[in-house]
Design an enzyme around this catalytic site. Sequence first.
Site, mmCIF file in Angstrom:
data_model
loop_
_atom_site.group_PDB
_atom_site.id
_atom_site.type_symbol
_atom_site.label_atom_id
_atom_site.label_comp_id
_atom_site.label_asym_id
_atom_site.label_seq_id
_atom_site.Cartn_x
_atom_site.Cartn_y
_atom_site.Cartn_z
ATOM 1 N N ASP A 27 7.362 23.581 9.214
ATOM 2 C CA ASP A 27 6.842 22.339 8.350
ATOM 3 C C ASP A 27 5.508 22.250 8.313
ATOM 4 O O ASP A 27 5.001 22.588 9.418
ATOM 5 C CB ASP A 27 7.654 21.304 8.834
ATOM 6 C CG ASP A 27 7.657 19.991 8.132
ATOM 7 O OD1 ASP A 27 7.297 20.042 6.918
ATOM 8 O OD2 ASP A 27 7.871 18.776 8.661
ATOM 9 N N GLY A 28 4.963 21.600 7.191
ATOM 10 C CA GLY A 28 3.656 21.228 7.083
ATOM 11 C C GLY A 28 2.802 22.248 6.136
ATOM 12 O O GLY A 28 1.624 22.058 6.068
ATOM 13 N N ASN A 75 15.834 21.364 -0.904
ATOM 14 C CA ASN A 75 14.573 21.721 -1.344
ATOM 15 C C ASN A 75 14.488 21.931 -2.939
ATOM 16 O O ASN A 75 13.547 22.054 -3.521
ATOM 17 C CB ASN A 75 13.768 22.893 -0.630
ATOM 18 C CG ASN A 75 13.299 22.650 0.658
ATOM 19 O OD1 ASN A 75 13.223 23.803 1.574
ATOM 20 N ND2 ASN A 75 13.038 21.361 1.006
ATOM 21 N N ARG A 78 12.553 19.603 -5.149
ATOM 22 C CA ARG A 78 11.124 19.534 -5.213
ATOM 23 C C ARG A 78 10.729 20.122 -6.860
ATOM 24 O O ARG A 78 11.667 20.378 -7.455
ATOM 25 C CB ARG A 78 10.550 20.603 -4.380
ATOM 26 C CG ARG A 78 10.481 20.131 -2.706
ATOM 27 C CD ARG A 78 9.888 21.138 -1.843
ATOM 28 N NE ARG A 78 9.919 20.865 -0.614
ATOM 29 C CZ ARG A 78 9.340 21.264 0.385
ATOM 30 N NH1 ARG A 78 8.499 22.424 0.117
ATOM 31 N NH2 ARG A 78 9.617 20.864 1.662
ATOM 32 N N ARG A 195 10.104 22.565 15.776
ATOM 33 C CA ARG A 195 9.827 22.025 14.711
ATOM 34 C C ARG A 195 8.240 21.681 14.714
ATOM 35 O O ARG A 195 7.808 21.112 15.680
ATOM 36 C CB ARG A 195 10.321 20.563 14.226
ATOM 37 C CG ARG A 195 9.884 20.221 13.070
ATOM 38 C CD ARG A 195 10.791 19.037 12.406
ATOM 39 N NE ARG A 195 10.504 18.950 11.051
ATOM 40 C CZ ARG A 195 11.224 18.433 9.871
ATOM 41 N NH1 ARG A 195 12.380 18.150 10.234
ATOM 42 N NH2 ARG A 195 10.808 18.323 8.766
ATOM 43 N N LEU A 202 16.089 17.115 12.920
ATOM 44 C CA LEU A 202 16.646 18.576 12.626
ATOM 45 C C LEU A 202 16.529 18.907 11.181
ATOM 46 O O LEU A 202 16.852 19.881 10.870
ATOM 47 C CB LEU A 202 17.644 18.642 13.508
ATOM 48 C CG LEU A 202 17.659 18.571 14.966
ATOM 49 C CD1 LEU A 202 19.098 18.822 15.509
ATOM 50 C CD2 LEU A 202 16.765 19.788 15.475
ATOM 51 N N SER A 203 16.693 17.724 10.559
ATOM 52 C CA SER A 203 16.660 17.870 8.944
ATOM 53 C C SER A 203 17.999 18.935 8.616
ATOM 54 O O SER A 203 17.517 19.806 7.643
ATOM 55 C CB SER A 203 15.364 18.323 8.122
ATOM 56 O OG SER A 203 14.335 17.450 8.514
#
Length: 247
Positions: A27-28, A75, A78, A195, A202-203
């Site tokens: 992530d990020g 996703n 998006r 993460r 935890l998504s």
Amino acid sequence: MNAATASTLSASGGGAGVPRHVAIIMDGNGRWAKARHLPRVAGHRKGAEAVRATIRAAGELGIEVLTLYAFSSENWRRPEEEVSDLKGLLRHYLLAELDELASNGIRLKVIGDYTRFGPELTRMLDDAIARTADNRSTTLVIALNYGSQDELVRAARALAEDARAGRIAPDAIDVAAIEARLDTADLPPPDLVIRTSGEHRLSNFLLWQAAYAELLFVDTLWPDFGRDDLFAAVADYGRRNRRFGGL
């Protein structure tokens, strides 16, 4: 911490040692790019470099399975341009990295329904999986169009069909029966879930499999994650005492 230190940790009785299976929620990427006034795809490209460094570090540490959450079933929400960029990056990664994966004895496995990425990428993934199927050093698991709740629904449907067909009695459905129908059926459960980017959730990732996993949330954005970060995470894990409900 180096590989020799990791080996010592694994052999010592004072902690958890080196995990067999590490799973990472990467992530990020977007925030990394935004902080540098770059398009989001630049963050994804830099994130692919972090993938390469992390795979190599996992091999140094002797980690048997490395699972990377690359594209969730959510996703698809998006922007179309970003999804297209991610598909292109996956295509480029397979072309650029497959030889190294194969030569280093890394087995590729994909969890999730990757056929949604279209026939070309599906064929490339199938070919990569087949080419590396006999490799034994590290198993690299890529989660593509993966969602844990969907996985559990699919497992439940499969069990229901088996019960209706008389292949299994309803009272024979147990933990092992469910696990045998998950995408990860041939893998050990994750020992450590990491993460990046400072988020603490935890998504929809490996919800069943991570029931007893150690969790580690780090502030590092994924594109900045590398060898030292994975070694530090494993050192942290090695100091933990895993009791699995016991004393």
